[in-house]
Design an enzyme around this catalytic site. Structure first.
Site, PDB file in Angstrom:
ATOM      1  CB  CYS A  34      -0.187 -41.022 -24.205  1.00  0.00           C
ATOM      2  SG  CYS A  34       1.048 -42.671 -24.820  1.00  0.00           S
ATOM      3  CG  HIS A  35       0.728 -38.282 -19.206  1.00  0.00           C
ATOM      4  ND1 HIS A  35       1.893 -38.244 -18.855  1.00  0.00           N
ATOM      5  CD2 HIS A  35       0.467 -37.476 -19.764  1.00  0.00           C
ATOM      6  CE1 HIS A  35       2.531 -37.184 -19.204  1.00  0.00           C
ATOM      7  NE2 HIS A  35       1.437 -36.661 -19.891  1.00  0.00           N
ATOM      8  NE  ARG A 126       7.533 -35.252 -18.357  1.00  0.00           N
ATOM      9  CZ  ARG A 126       6.327 -34.863 -18.128  1.00  0.00           C
ATOM     10  NH1 ARG A 126       5.572 -35.222 -17.201  1.00  0.00           N
ATOM     11  NH2 ARG A 126       5.644 -33.952 -18.791  1.00  0.00           N
ATOM     12  NE  ARG A 132       1.011 -25.413 -15.199  1.00  0.00           N
ATOM     13  CZ  ARG A 132       0.782 -26.695 -15.847  1.00  0.00           C
ATOM     14  NH1 ARG A 132       0.209 -27.532 -15.258  1.00  0.00           N
ATOM     15  NH2 ARG A 132       1.248 -26.845 -16.959  1.00  0.00           N
ATOM     16  CE1 TYR A 159       5.737 -28.914 -20.408  1.00  0.00           C
ATOM     17  CE2 TYR A 159       4.724 -30.119 -18.530  1.00  0.00           C
ATOM     18  CZ  TYR A 159       4.730 -29.108 -19.456  1.00  0.00           C
ATOM     19  OH  TYR A 159       3.294 -28.832 -19.702  1.00  0.00           O
ATOM     20  CG  HIS A 183       4.415 -30.552 -23.860  1.00  0.00           C
ATOM     21  ND1 HIS A 183       4.195 -31.600 -24.644  1.00  0.00           N
ATOM     22  CD2 HIS A 183       4.092 -30.684 -22.732  1.00  0.00           C
ATOM     23  CE1 HIS A 183       3.780 -32.696 -23.623  1.00  0.00           C
ATOM     24  NE2 HIS A 183       3.639 -32.080 -22.510  1.00  0.00           N
ATOM     25  CG  ASP A 259      -0.550 -33.931 -22.950  1.00  0.00           C
ATOM     26  OD1 ASP A 259       0.256 -34.410 -22.247  1.00  0.00           O
ATOM     27  OD2 ASP A 259      -1.457 -32.784 -22.569  1.00  0.00           O
TER      28      ASP A 259
END
Ligand SMILES: O=C(O)c1cc(C(=O)O)oc(=O)c1
Length: 310
Positions: A34-35, A126, A132, A159, A183, A259
């Protein structure tokens, strides 16, 4: 700033809140992805960001945690904050030990700064390869960072998009730490779960016991979307076979997260309560659920509490 940014729709302004999940999470469950965003006036977004989100505060995150029945959070540094980890660190420090963090760092970070992140609760960095979201970082810089954070007992979260796995394979397999894939490596779920693309991802995990996967983000990966079928409460049905395959194949190396607050989703805003309802469909037994939600994230983020850490 010369670039203009499109703001993610201001859903937090009108959102009435997630459903109460019908699935009861096991005691001690961890939301492992989560962010927090901002608030921008306190923690400004990075000049190099590719999107500008709505603010999503630590208070909102902790309220969601309690509403859904989670005990803890892993707050992952979002790309809109670049390598300025202050919002994530602030959330960890305000959590009373109930949140750990994953940071984004540059080569220029000092050992003292890394130590301060560790003291705040950071346990990983990370590396993002989704074009994008970020500009390219040279792989030698990332390898240097990986070897430095290994000394702190941290891991690397990666990611990337499924089609980029072949090109990134050698880099990932050279990483000296545990590697956690965000993910599920973004599979194209309109393809066959037994097809060559997902087989490569499963081989990546099978051949490399240091590789873990988050079985998260059905709301991003789904083609069929959030509408439940046949009167059931289960959205994003097309993602379930992929996530379930990963959970059943590698039960000791999977994590789950909401997420929240779902950056860059423009077509709909997921109901986090319904996301939780998917869990028993991807982890069908109580034992698998406990590993996914409690044992695995605790081993990675709070090892000192499970007896095999510092
Ligand atoms: O797919 C995304 O847009 C996305 C973005 C971010 C981030 O901006 O950090 O994090 C995620 O987990 C997913």
């Amino acid at each position: 700033m010369s670039q203009t940014f499109e703001k993610t729709p201001g859903w937090l302004d009108w959102y009435t809140g997630p459903a109460k999940p019908g699935f009861k999470l096991p005691a001690g469950a961890v939301d492992a992805h989560c962010h927090v965003f901002g608030p921008g006036r306190e923690f400004p977004y990075a000049p190099e960001r590719k999107y500008t989100p709505c603010d999503a505060s630590k208070e909102q995150l902790f309220a969601l945690r309690d509403h859904l029945g989670f005990a803890r959070n892993v707050v992952v540094q979002a790309t809109c904050h670049g390598a300025d980890n202050r919002a994530m660190v602030d959330a960890c420090l305000s959590s009373g030990g109930r949140a750990r963090g994953v940071a984004t760092v540059r080569r220029s970070i000092t050992d003292e700064e890394l130590q301060a992140l560790h003291a705040a609760g950071v346990r990983g960095v990370r590396f993002n390869f989704v074009k994008r979201l970020v500009d390219f970082t040279p792989k030698d810089e990332l390898l240097e960072i990986a070897s430095r954070i290994k000394k702190l007992g941290w891991h690397v979260v990666v990611y990337f998009e499924a089609q980029d796995l072949p090109e990134l394979w050698d880099f990932f397999t050279a990483l000296p730490t545990t590697v956690v894939v965000d993910h599920m490596g973004r599979p194209d779920v309109s393809k066959d779960v037994d097809g060559p693309e997902f087989a490569l991802f499963l081989k990546f995990m099978r051949d490399h016991p240091n590789v873990w996967s988050k079985v998260s983000c059905p709301e991003r990966l789904s083609v069929t979307g959030p509408r439940a079928l046949d009167g059931e409460r289960v959205p994003y049905r097309d993602v379930i076979p992929f996530a379930r395959r990963v959970v059943e194949s590698f039960p000791d190396r999977v994590l789950w997260g909401t997420d929240w607050p779902h950056p860059n989703l423009k077509d709909h805003m997921p109901d986090d309560g319904l996301l939780v309802e998917i869990i028993p469909h991807i982890a069908p037994t109580a034992e698998l659920q406990h590993k996914l939600l409690v044992e695995n994230p605790m081993r990675l983020y709070w090892p000192e509490e499970v007896g095999n850490g510092a």
